[in-house]
Design a protein around this motif. Sequence first.
Motif, mmCIF file in Angstrom:
data_model
loop_
_atom_site.group_PDB
_atom_site.id
_atom_site.type_symbol
_atom_site.label_atom_id
_atom_site.label_comp_id
_atom_site.label_asym_id
_atom_site.label_seq_id
_atom_site.Cartn_x
_atom_site.Cartn_y
_atom_site.Cartn_z
ATOM 1 N N ARG A 217 -4.197 15.770 -1.770
ATOM 2 C CA ARG A 217 -5.572 16.103 -1.397
ATOM 3 C C ARG A 217 -5.622 17.215 -0.348
ATOM 4 O O ARG A 217 -6.661 17.425 0.287
ATOM 5 N N ARG A 218 -4.545 17.906 -0.135
ATOM 6 C CA ARG A 218 -4.494 18.905 0.937
ATOM 7 C C ARG A 218 -5.386 20.109 0.671
ATOM 8 O O ARG A 218 -5.842 20.784 1.606
ATOM 9 N N GLY A 219 -5.609 20.411 -0.614
ATOM 10 C CA GLY A 219 -6.451 21.550 -0.939
ATOM 11 C C GLY A 219 -5.799 22.892 -0.729
ATOM 12 O O GLY A 219 -6.474 23.928 -0.745
ATOM 13 N N THR A 220 -4.483 22.906 -0.540
ATOM 14 C CA THR A 220 -3.776 24.157 -0.263
ATOM 15 C C THR A 220 -3.033 24.700 -1.475
ATOM 16 O O THR A 220 -2.606 25.850 -1.464
ATOM 17 N N PHE A 221 -2.852 23.865 -2.496
ATOM 18 C CA PHE A 221 -2.083 24.234 -3.688
ATOM 19 C C PHE A 221 -0.679 24.710 -3.306
ATOM 20 O O PHE A 221 -0.120 25.604 -3.940
ATOM 21 N N ALA A 222 -0.136 24.092 -2.256
ATOM 22 C CA ALA A 222 1.155 24.525 -1.734
ATOM 23 C C ALA A 222 2.340 23.929 -2.491
ATOM 24 O O ALA A 222 3.468 24.381 -2.328
ATOM 25 N N PRO B 192 0.837 -1.201 0.000
ATOM 26 C CA PRO B 192 0.000 0.000 0.000
ATOM 27 C C PRO B 192 0.868 1.246 0.000
ATOM 28 O O PRO B 192 2.000 1.250 0.492
ATOM 29 N N GLY B 193 0.353 2.307 -0.579
ATOM 30 C CA GLY B 193 1.106 3.552 -0.626
ATOM 31 C C GLY B 193 1.183 4.215 0.736
ATOM 32 O O GLY B 193 0.700 3.689 1.748
ATOM 33 N N THR B 194 1.780 5.367 0.763
ATOM 34 C CA THR B 194 1.873 6.116 2.006
ATOM 35 C C THR B 194 0.513 6.692 2.360
ATOM 36 O O THR B 194 -0.378 6.799 1.532
ATOM 37 N N GLN B 195 0.349 7.050 3.618
ATOM 38 C CA GLN B 195 -0.928 7.553 4.114
ATOM 39 C C GLN B 195 -0.934 9.072 4.143
ATOM 40 O O GLN B 195 0.102 9.720 4.034
ATOM 41 N N GLY B 196 -2.124 9.645 4.318
ATOM 42 C CA GLY B 196 -2.240 11.077 4.487
ATOM 43 C C GLY B 196 -2.694 11.790 3.233
ATOM 44 O O GLY B 196 -2.814 11.191 2.161
ATOM 45 N N PRO B 197 -2.955 13.095 3.340
ATOM 46 C CA PRO B 197 -3.470 13.866 2.212
ATOM 47 C C PRO B 197 -2.444 14.116 1.115
ATOM 48 O O PRO B 197 -2.810 14.480 -0.001
ATOM 49 N N LEU B 198 -1.156 13.936 1.413
ATOM 50 C CA LEU B 198 -0.095 14.014 0.402
ATOM 51 C C LEU B 198 0.601 12.663 0.395
ATOM 52 O O LEU B 198 1.257 12.294 1.368
ATOM 53 N N SER B 199 0.429 11.894 -0.696
ATOM 54 C CA SER B 199 0.835 10.491 -0.636
ATOM 55 C C SER B 199 1.451 10.012 -1.934
ATOM 56 O O SER B 199 1.162 10.521 -3.012
ATOM 57 N N ILE B 200 2.331 9.020 -1.799
ATOM 58 C CA ILE B 200 2.792 8.216 -2.928
ATOM 59 C C ILE B 200 1.901 6.978 -2.965
ATOM 60 O O ILE B 200 1.911 6.170 -2.036
ATOM 61 N N ASP B 201 1.104 6.843 -4.019
ATOM 62 C CA ASP B 201 0.162 5.730 -4.104
ATOM 63 C C ASP B 201 0.822 4.446 -4.592
ATOM 64 O O ASP B 201 0.458 3.355 -4.165
ATOM 65 N N TYR B 202 1.777 4.589 -5.506
ATOM 66 C CA TYR B 202 2.435 3.412 -6.073
ATOM 67 C C TYR B 202 3.690 3.864 -6.808
ATOM 68 O O TYR B 202 3.722 4.953 -7.394
ATOM 69 N N LEU C 26 8.688 18.169 -9.550
ATOM 70 C CA LEU C 26 8.501 19.320 -8.664
ATOM 71 C C LEU C 26 7.193 20.012 -9.021
ATOM 72 O O LEU C 26 7.007 20.439 -10.166
ATOM 73 N N ALA C 27 6.296 20.098 -8.041
ATOM 74 C CA ALA C 27 5.073 20.862 -8.193
ATOM 75 C C ALA C 27 5.258 22.167 -7.429
ATOM 76 O O ALA C 27 5.265 22.172 -6.189
ATOM 77 N N SER C 28 5.444 23.244 -8.160
ATOM 78 C CA SER C 28 5.567 24.547 -7.514
ATOM 79 C C SER C 28 4.208 24.976 -6.977
ATOM 80 O O SER C 28 3.186 24.330 -7.229
ATOM 81 N N THR C 29 4.181 26.079 -6.229
ATOM 82 C CA THR C 29 2.920 26.572 -5.680
ATOM 83 C C THR C 29 1.874 26.727 -6.781
ATOM 84 O O THR C 29 2.147 27.307 -7.837
ATOM 85 N N GLY C 30 0.700 26.145 -6.566
ATOM 86 C CA GLY C 30 -0.366 26.195 -7.551
ATOM 87 C C GLY C 30 -0.376 25.025 -8.511
ATOM 88 O O GLY C 30 -1.264 24.943 -9.375
ATOM 89 N N GLU C 31 0.585 24.101 -8.387
ATOM 90 C CA GLU C 31 0.689 22.952 -9.293
ATOM 91 C C GLU C 31 0.510 21.639 -8.526
ATOM 92 O O GLU C 31 0.691 21.572 -7.315
ATOM 93 N N GLY C 32 0.167 20.577 -9.256
ATOM 94 C CA GLY C 32 0.217 19.221 -8.718
ATOM 95 C C GLY C 32 -0.921 18.813 -7.812
ATOM 96 O O GLY C 32 -0.827 17.780 -7.125
ATOM 97 N N ALA C 33 -2.024 19.558 -7.778
ATOM 98 C CA ALA C 33 -3.154 19.153 -6.946
ATOM 99 C C ALA C 33 -3.879 17.976 -7.593
ATOM 100 O O ALA C 33 -3.942 17.855 -8.817
#
Length: 201
Positions: A71-76, A20-30, A140-147
Amino acid sequence: PDPEKPVKPIDPTDPEGPNPGTQGPLSIDYASSFDFGNHKISNKDQTYLAKAQKYFDSEVLTPNYVQVTDRRGTFAGWNLKVVEKTQVTQIDSGPQKYKVLKGATINLKSSETASFTNEKSPKTQTISGLIPGVETQVALASTGEGAGTWVIRWGNDSMVTEDGLTTAVSLFVPGDTPKDATAYTTTLNWILSGLPTNVPN
């Protein structure tokens, strides 16, 4: 990464299925494991291609990939790195005469992203030779990227050969490196972190 059509990738290192991948709102699924197959010992420089990603209950082959979900919803933004823990080394049951494949390097090229979201894409880079013990940036997901959910894959379907290999992931082994007739392996650690937040003085 279509949430309406989930898939179950096959991990060649674990017949029971992927961990299973890592847990939490920011995760590596596979993250794909790379299988470079069986080959005759050679005294010439050789480049071995990895097998393409396989799936349970499907004959489809795809490029190897790592999947990240934010899934953090912060676009950080976030940063994905990989580190090869050790040089390619014999498994414990090997003869151990030439334990390490000196100079062997893993290469990941033609990286690209895919997602079903409409958010801004993270940026990826080609990796020409992982160095054991050194962290290398993958995406690299800069601010506003990778959501949302993103796949970072090496190559596309056109780079999967009829033999089930992918030309985007390879292992280079120098011809003058002595080798035993046994299995060699290494471990890749994938590191996902959020970007640091600037704190005003």
